[in-house]
Design an enzyme around this catalytic site. Structure first.
Site, mmCIF file in Angstrom:
data_model
loop_
_atom_site.group_PDB
_atom_site.id
_atom_site.type_symbol
_atom_site.label_atom_id
_atom_site.label_comp_id
_atom_site.label_asym_id
_atom_site.label_seq_id
_atom_site.Cartn_x
_atom_site.Cartn_y
_atom_site.Cartn_z
ATOM 1 N N GLY A 45 0.832 -1.197 0.000
ATOM 2 C CA GLY A 45 0.000 0.000 0.000
ATOM 3 C C GLY A 45 0.865 1.243 0.000
ATOM 4 O O GLY A 45 2.002 1.205 0.480
ATOM 5 N N GLN A 50 2.710 9.978 1.590
ATOM 6 C CA GLN A 50 4.025 9.322 1.672
ATOM 7 C C GLN A 50 4.952 9.716 0.531
ATOM 8 O O GLN A 50 6.152 9.443 0.583
ATOM 9 C CB GLN A 50 3.865 7.799 1.653
ATOM 10 C CG GLN A 50 3.214 7.240 2.893
ATOM 11 C CD GLN A 50 3.137 5.733 2.817
ATOM 12 O OE1 GLN A 50 2.190 5.181 2.275
ATOM 13 N NE2 GLN A 50 4.141 5.057 3.338
ATOM 14 N N CYS A 89 5.728 -0.126 7.465
ATOM 15 C CA CYS A 89 5.333 1.005 6.623
ATOM 16 C C CYS A 89 6.548 1.449 5.812
ATOM 17 O O CYS A 89 7.659 1.519 6.353
ATOM 18 C CB CYS A 89 4.836 2.145 7.506
ATOM 19 S SG CYS A 89 4.345 3.612 6.588
ATOM 20 N N LEU A 90 6.330 1.741 4.547
ATOM 21 C CA LEU A 90 7.431 2.164 3.685
ATOM 22 C C LEU A 90 8.076 3.446 4.207
ATOM 23 O O LEU A 90 9.253 3.694 3.955
ATOM 24 C CB LEU A 90 6.915 2.389 2.257
ATOM 25 C CG LEU A 90 6.345 1.140 1.568
ATOM 26 C CD1 LEU A 90 5.689 1.509 0.250
ATOM 27 C CD2 LEU A 90 7.431 0.091 1.366
ATOM 28 N N HIS A 131 -4.691 1.098 7.639
ATOM 29 C CA HIS A 131 -3.335 1.651 7.709
ATOM 30 C C HIS A 131 -3.180 2.825 6.732
ATOM 31 O O HIS A 131 -2.698 3.896 7.107
ATOM 32 C CB HIS A 131 -2.321 0.543 7.396
ATOM 33 C CG HIS A 131 -0.897 1.003 7.358
ATOM 34 N ND1 HIS A 131 0.057 0.566 8.247
ATOM 35 C CD2 HIS A 131 -0.249 1.877 6.523
ATOM 36 C CE1 HIS A 131 1.218 1.159 7.974
ATOM 37 N NE2 HIS A 131 1.058 1.946 6.920
ATOM 38 N N GLU A 132 -3.622 2.622 5.503
ATOM 39 C CA GLU A 132 -3.461 3.677 4.491
ATOM 40 C C GLU A 132 -4.350 4.872 4.800
ATOM 41 O O GLU A 132 -3.961 6.018 4.606
ATOM 42 C CB GLU A 132 -3.751 3.136 3.083
ATOM 43 C CG GLU A 132 -2.837 2.010 2.613
ATOM 44 C CD GLU A 132 -1.353 2.299 2.786
ATOM 45 O OE1 GLU A 132 -0.940 3.472 2.667
ATOM 46 O OE2 GLU A 132 -0.607 1.352 3.082
ATOM 47 N N HIS A 135 -2.834 7.368 7.097
ATOM 48 C CA HIS A 135 -1.863 8.290 6.488
ATOM 49 C C HIS A 135 -2.537 9.586 6.048
ATOM 50 O O HIS A 135 -1.924 10.650 6.074
ATOM 51 C CB HIS A 135 -1.211 7.641 5.257
ATOM 52 C CG HIS A 135 -0.051 6.737 5.569
ATOM 53 N ND1 HIS A 135 1.095 7.186 6.172
ATOM 54 C CD2 HIS A 135 0.131 5.409 5.348
ATOM 55 C CE1 HIS A 135 1.944 6.172 6.307
ATOM 56 N NE2 HIS A 135 1.379 5.076 5.829
HETATM 57 CO CO CO Z 1 2.278 3.224 5.776
#
Ligand code: CO
Length: 167
Positions: A45, A50, A89-90, A131-132, A135
């Site tokens: 995701g 991000q 998470c990236l 999760h997304e 953000h």
């Molecule tokens: Co994330």
């Protein structure tokens, strides 16, 4: 085009993103780039904040080839029953900790064609939606870990932050 991923400590990860008012060619191109970026680093995701874009949209690919383009999402239901599972998470590289999330959710969003989608999800997909979505409100999974886990990752987070501020 592959975007740079913004890392923990970067302010763009902490603001509340703006709704997408028009799904124009610029938005579509951005979303395509986000999918390319997510695949490039083998993420499941990626949310617009991000990559430094302050818009309420994200992409998810929990199963290879099954891409969801999610614009202006809204939760219609979130189960009271929760489940704890490991997340990463990236934008927070190298840290994986369990987070409690609703077991099932119902979400409404627009796809890239502007069509309204209502979908129920659980397990990995339900977790990815939650999760997304976070953000878009400037919330990161590390905010939601247990106090014990939080203590374990404090040093790592400080190091990431230092690096973000240097770059
Ligand atoms: Co994330």
């Amino acid at each position: 085009m592959i975007y740079d991923i913004k890392i923990y400590g970067n302010d763009c990860l902490r603001s509340v993103a703006e709704p997408v008012t028009e799904i124009n060619s610029e938005i579509i191109e951005t979303l395509n780039n986000m999918v390319e970026t997510m695949r490039n680093i083998r993420g499941v995701g990626l949310a617009a904040p991000q990559v430094g874009i302050n818009k309420r949209m994200f992409v998810i690919e929990v199963e290879e080839g099954d891409v969801r383009i999610v614009i202006n999402p809204e939760f219609l239901e979130m189960s009271e029953e929760k489940e704890s599972n490991e997340e990463g998470c990236l934008s927070v590289p190298g840290i994986y900790k369990p987070v409690k999330r609703s077991l099932t959710i119902k979400i409404k969003y627009q796809n890239e064609k502007g069509e309204e989608i209502i979908e129920e999800a659980s397990e990995l997909l339900g977790r990815a939606f939650q999760h997304e979505y976070d953000h878009l409100d400037g919330v990161l999974f590390v905010d939601k870990v247990s106090p014990v886990a939080k203590r374990m990752i404090t040093k790592k987070l400080q190091m990431l932050k230092k690096e973000a501020n240097r770059g």
